[in-house]
Design an enzyme around this catalytic site. Structure first.
Site, PDB file in Angstrom:
ATOM      1  N   GLY A   1       0.812  -1.314  -0.119  1.00 24.82           N
ATOM      2  CA  GLY A   1      -0.062  -0.059   0.035  1.00 24.82           C
ATOM      3  C   GLY A   1       0.853   1.346   0.066  1.00 24.82           C
ATOM      4  O   GLY A   1       0.332   2.315   0.387  1.00 24.82           O
TER       5      GLY A   1
ATOM      6  N   ASN B   1       1.432   3.031  -2.770  1.00 26.47           N
ATOM      7  CA  ASN B   1       0.603   3.889  -3.605  1.00 26.47           C
ATOM      8  C   ASN B   1      -0.509   4.770  -2.703  1.00 26.47           C
ATOM      9  O   ASN B   1      -1.063   5.638  -2.933  1.00 26.47           O
ATOM     10  CB  ASN B   1       0.300   3.428  -4.745  1.00 26.47           C
ATOM     11  CG  ASN B   1       1.419   3.107  -5.847  1.00 26.47           C
ATOM     12  OD1 ASN B   1       1.581   4.263  -6.327  1.00 26.47           O
ATOM     13  ND2 ASN B   1       1.932   2.084  -5.995  1.00 26.47           N
TER      14      ASN B   1
ATOM     15  N   LYS C   1      -6.572  -8.761  -8.210  1.00 26.71           N
ATOM     16  CA  LYS C   1      -7.852  -9.419  -8.889  1.00 26.71           C
ATOM     17  C   LYS C   1      -8.738  -8.560 -10.052  1.00 26.71           C
ATOM     18  O   LYS C   1      -8.695  -7.345  -9.835  1.00 26.71           O
ATOM     19  CB  LYS C   1      -8.936  -9.624  -7.700  1.00 26.71           C
ATOM     20  CG  LYS C   1      -8.284 -10.454  -6.415  1.00 26.71           C
ATOM     21  CD  LYS C   1      -8.108 -12.064  -6.776  1.00 26.71           C
ATOM     22  CE  LYS C   1      -7.745 -12.723  -5.773  1.00 26.71           C
ATOM     23  NZ  LYS C   1      -7.262 -14.021  -6.447  1.00 26.71           N
ATOM     24  N   LEU C   2      -9.186  -9.404 -10.748  1.00 23.46           N
ATOM     25  CA  LEU C   2     -10.025  -8.585 -11.847  1.00 23.46           C
ATOM     26  C   LEU C   2     -11.334  -8.083 -11.145  1.00 23.46           C
ATOM     27  O   LEU C   2     -11.954  -8.858 -10.168  1.00 23.46           O
ATOM     28  CB  LEU C   2     -10.656  -9.678 -12.697  1.00 23.46           C
ATOM     29  CG  LEU C   2      -9.632 -10.069 -14.033  1.00 23.46           C
ATOM     30  CD1 LEU C   2     -10.468 -11.074 -14.922  1.00 23.46           C
ATOM     31  CD2 LEU C   2      -9.358  -8.729 -14.739  1.00 23.46           C
ATOM     32  N   ILE C   3     -11.841  -7.033 -11.821  1.00 27.13           N
ATOM     33  CA  ILE C   3     -13.071  -6.141 -11.094  1.00 27.13           C
ATOM     34  C   ILE C   3     -14.276  -7.219 -11.841  1.00 27.13           C
ATOM     35  O   ILE C   3     -14.063  -6.968 -13.342  1.00 27.13           O
ATOM     36  CB  ILE C   3     -12.880  -4.928 -11.407  1.00 27.13           C
ATOM     37  CG1 ILE C   3     -11.671  -4.263 -10.832  1.00 27.13           C
ATOM     38  CG2 ILE C   3     -14.044  -4.257 -10.932  1.00 27.13           C
ATOM     39  CD1 ILE C   3     -11.600  -4.241  -9.349  1.00 27.13           C
TER      40      ILE C   3
ATOM     41  N   ASN D   1      -6.414   2.339 -12.707  1.00 25.75           N
ATOM     42  CA  ASN D   1      -5.249   1.414 -12.044  1.00 25.75           C
ATOM     43  C   ASN D   1      -3.942   1.910 -12.471  1.00 25.75           C
ATOM     44  O   ASN D   1      -3.715   2.722 -13.440  1.00 25.75           O
ATOM     45  CB  ASN D   1      -5.791  -0.070 -12.935  1.00 25.75           C
ATOM     46  CG  ASN D   1      -4.402  -0.968 -12.294  1.00 25.75           C
ATOM     47  OD1 ASN D   1      -4.316  -1.255 -11.370  1.00 25.75           O
ATOM     48  ND2 ASN D   1      -3.822  -1.574 -13.165  1.00 25.75           N
TER      49      ASN D   1
ATOM     50  N   HIS E   1       0.022   1.103 -12.925  1.00 25.95           N
ATOM     51  CA  HIS E   1       0.758  -0.324 -13.603  1.00 25.95           C
ATOM     52  C   HIS E   1       2.167   0.240 -13.618  1.00 25.95           C
ATOM     53  O   HIS E   1       2.476   1.272 -14.127  1.00 25.95           O
ATOM     54  CB  HIS E   1       0.134  -0.629 -15.010  1.00 25.95           C
ATOM     55  CG  HIS E   1       0.938  -1.767 -15.262  1.00 25.95           C
ATOM     56  ND1 HIS E   1       0.599  -3.176 -14.893  1.00 25.95           N
ATOM     57  CD2 HIS E   1       1.920  -2.190 -16.190  1.00 25.95           C
ATOM     58  CE1 HIS E   1       1.589  -4.134 -15.347  1.00 25.95           C
ATOM     59  NE2 HIS E   1       2.331  -3.386 -16.297  1.00 25.95           N
TER      60      HIS E   1
ATOM     61  N   ASP F   1      -5.084  -4.564 -17.519  1.00 27.16           N
ATOM     62  CA  ASP F   1      -3.914  -3.422 -18.053  1.00 27.16           C
ATOM     63  C   ASP F   1      -4.294  -3.122 -19.313  1.00 27.16           C
ATOM     64  O   ASP F   1      -3.442  -2.671 -20.112  1.00 27.16           O
ATOM     65  CB  ASP F   1      -2.501  -4.158 -17.726  1.00 27.16           C
ATOM     66  CG  ASP F   1      -2.159  -4.702 -16.359  1.00 27.16           C
ATOM     67  OD1 ASP F   1      -2.560  -3.908 -15.618  1.00 27.16           O
ATOM     68  OD2 ASP F   1      -1.458  -5.355 -16.783  1.00 27.16           O
TER      69      ASP F   1
ATOM     70  N   GLU G   1       5.504   6.353  -9.632  1.00 30.51           N
ATOM     71  CA  GLU G   1       3.957   5.930  -9.349  1.00 30.51           C
ATOM     72  C   GLU G   1       3.564   6.851  -8.094  1.00 30.51           C
ATOM     73  O   GLU G   1       2.405   7.482  -8.231  1.00 30.51           O
ATOM     74  CB  GLU G   1       3.846   4.654  -8.869  1.00 30.51           C
ATOM     75  CG  GLU G   1       4.187   3.717  -9.902  1.00 30.51           C
ATOM     76  CD  GLU G   1       3.901   2.199  -9.496  1.00 30.51           C
ATOM     77  OE1 GLU G   1       2.883   1.811  -8.692  1.00 30.51           O
ATOM     78  OE2 GLU G   1       4.809   1.228  -9.624  1.00 30.51           O
TER      79      GLU G   1
HETATM   80  C1  GRF Z   1       2.868  -1.114  -7.735  1.00 27.14           C
HETATM   81  O1  GRF Z   1       4.132  -1.103  -8.267  1.00 27.14           O
HETATM   82  C2  GRF Z   1       1.720  -1.036  -8.368  1.00 27.14           C
HETATM   83  O2  GRF Z   1       2.081  -0.486  -9.842  1.00 27.14           O
HETATM   84  C3  GRF Z   1       1.359  -2.504  -8.833  1.00 27.14           C
HETATM   85  O3  GRF Z   1       1.548  -3.105  -7.550  1.00 27.14           O
HETATM   86  C4  GRF Z   1       2.462  -2.210  -6.855  1.00 27.14           C
HETATM   87  C5  GRF Z   1       1.778  -1.765  -5.803  1.00 27.14           C
HETATM   88  O4  GRF Z   1       2.716  -1.583  -4.638  1.00 27.14           O
HETATM   89  N1  GRF Z   1       0.121  -2.566  -9.397  1.00 27.14           N
HETATM   90  P1  GRF Z   1       2.040  -0.845  -3.162  1.00 27.14           P
HETATM   91  O5  GRF Z   1       1.285  -1.860  -2.643  1.00 27.14           O
HETATM   92  O6  GRF Z   1       1.318   0.502  -3.655  1.00 27.14           O
HETATM   93  O7  GRF Z   1       3.462  -0.666  -2.326  1.00 27.14           O
END
Ligand code: GRF
Length: 192
Positions: free
Chosen positions: A18, A20, A88-90, A104, A106, A147, A176
């Site tokens: 988490g 992000n 997981k897929l939504i 999302n 990526h 994606d 990110e």
């Molecule tokens: C990130 O690299 C995101 O792009 C990917 O999974 C990772 C999650 O990192 N989908 P965090 O849980 O936000 O630290």
């Protein structure tokens, strides 16, 4: 802000640590534009849930991530949905309810290096193996496939000599953390 003067309500789905989510919690904590109001996970021990609890944000652990009704209920009155490391897929019914309002992040420059199996270190290993000179982060709309939805924004990251999947992942993750809050604020303004 919405017409009522309240920040746009953002739900975040996360399966992992988490970071992000944390970037969103930190950026939006005092924002009049948007606020994280719920955090949802498919894993009871996801670090993201602890980050949410520390920030005083409501959390839900899904019993069955493929159950559209359960996810709809967990999303409640959310106006914008962010997948931040959600594995997981939504379900299609939820994708269509939030059409244009579910994004999302990526850790590569889509449309390359995305799709099933392209997560975590697999992505960065594939990027390095390809000989690419740059990678980056992509925020895109969510549709029924991994994606694949329309790209909203990207931040590029240079690949350095001697990069490993780990070192590249760390630099992309920093990108990110800049990109995701910026896009969420931009979309929230458009919704207001
Ligand atoms: C990130 O690299 C995101 O792009 C990917 O999974 C990772 C999650 O990192 N989908 P965090 O849980 O936000 O630290």
């Amino acid at each position: 802000m919405t017409p009522t003067g309240q920040p746009v309500r953002v739900a975040v789905l996360a399966s992992g640590g988490g970071t992000n989510l944390q970037a969103l919690l930190d950026t939006l904590a005092a924002s009049p534009i948007a606020r994280v109001t719920r955090v949802i996970s498919n894993r009871a021990n996801a670090g993201a849930l602890n980050r949410a609890r520390r920030a005083g944000v409501a959390t839900t652990v899904l019993r069955d991530p493929a159950d559209a009704a359960e996810l709809q209920a967990a999303l409640g009155d959310a106006q914008l949905v962010v997948l931040a490391g959600y594995m997981k897929l939504i379900p299609a019914a939820v994708v269509s309810r939030f059409h244009g309002r579910m994004i999302n992040i990526h850790p590569a420059l889509l449309p390359d290096f995305g799709g099933p199996g392209m997560y975590g270190q697999h992505v960065h290993a594939a990027v390095l193996a390809s000989g690419a000179r740059e990678s980056g982060a992509t925020v895109h709309l969510v549709d029924e496939a991994f994606d694949r939805g329309a790209i909203i924004a990207q931040e590029r990251v240079r690949i350095e000599t001697g990069d490993t999947p780990e070192s590249l992942a760390a630099r992309v993750l920093e990108a990110e953390h800049r990109l995701l809050p910026r896009v969420v604020l931009q979309l929230a303004k458009e919704l207001s």
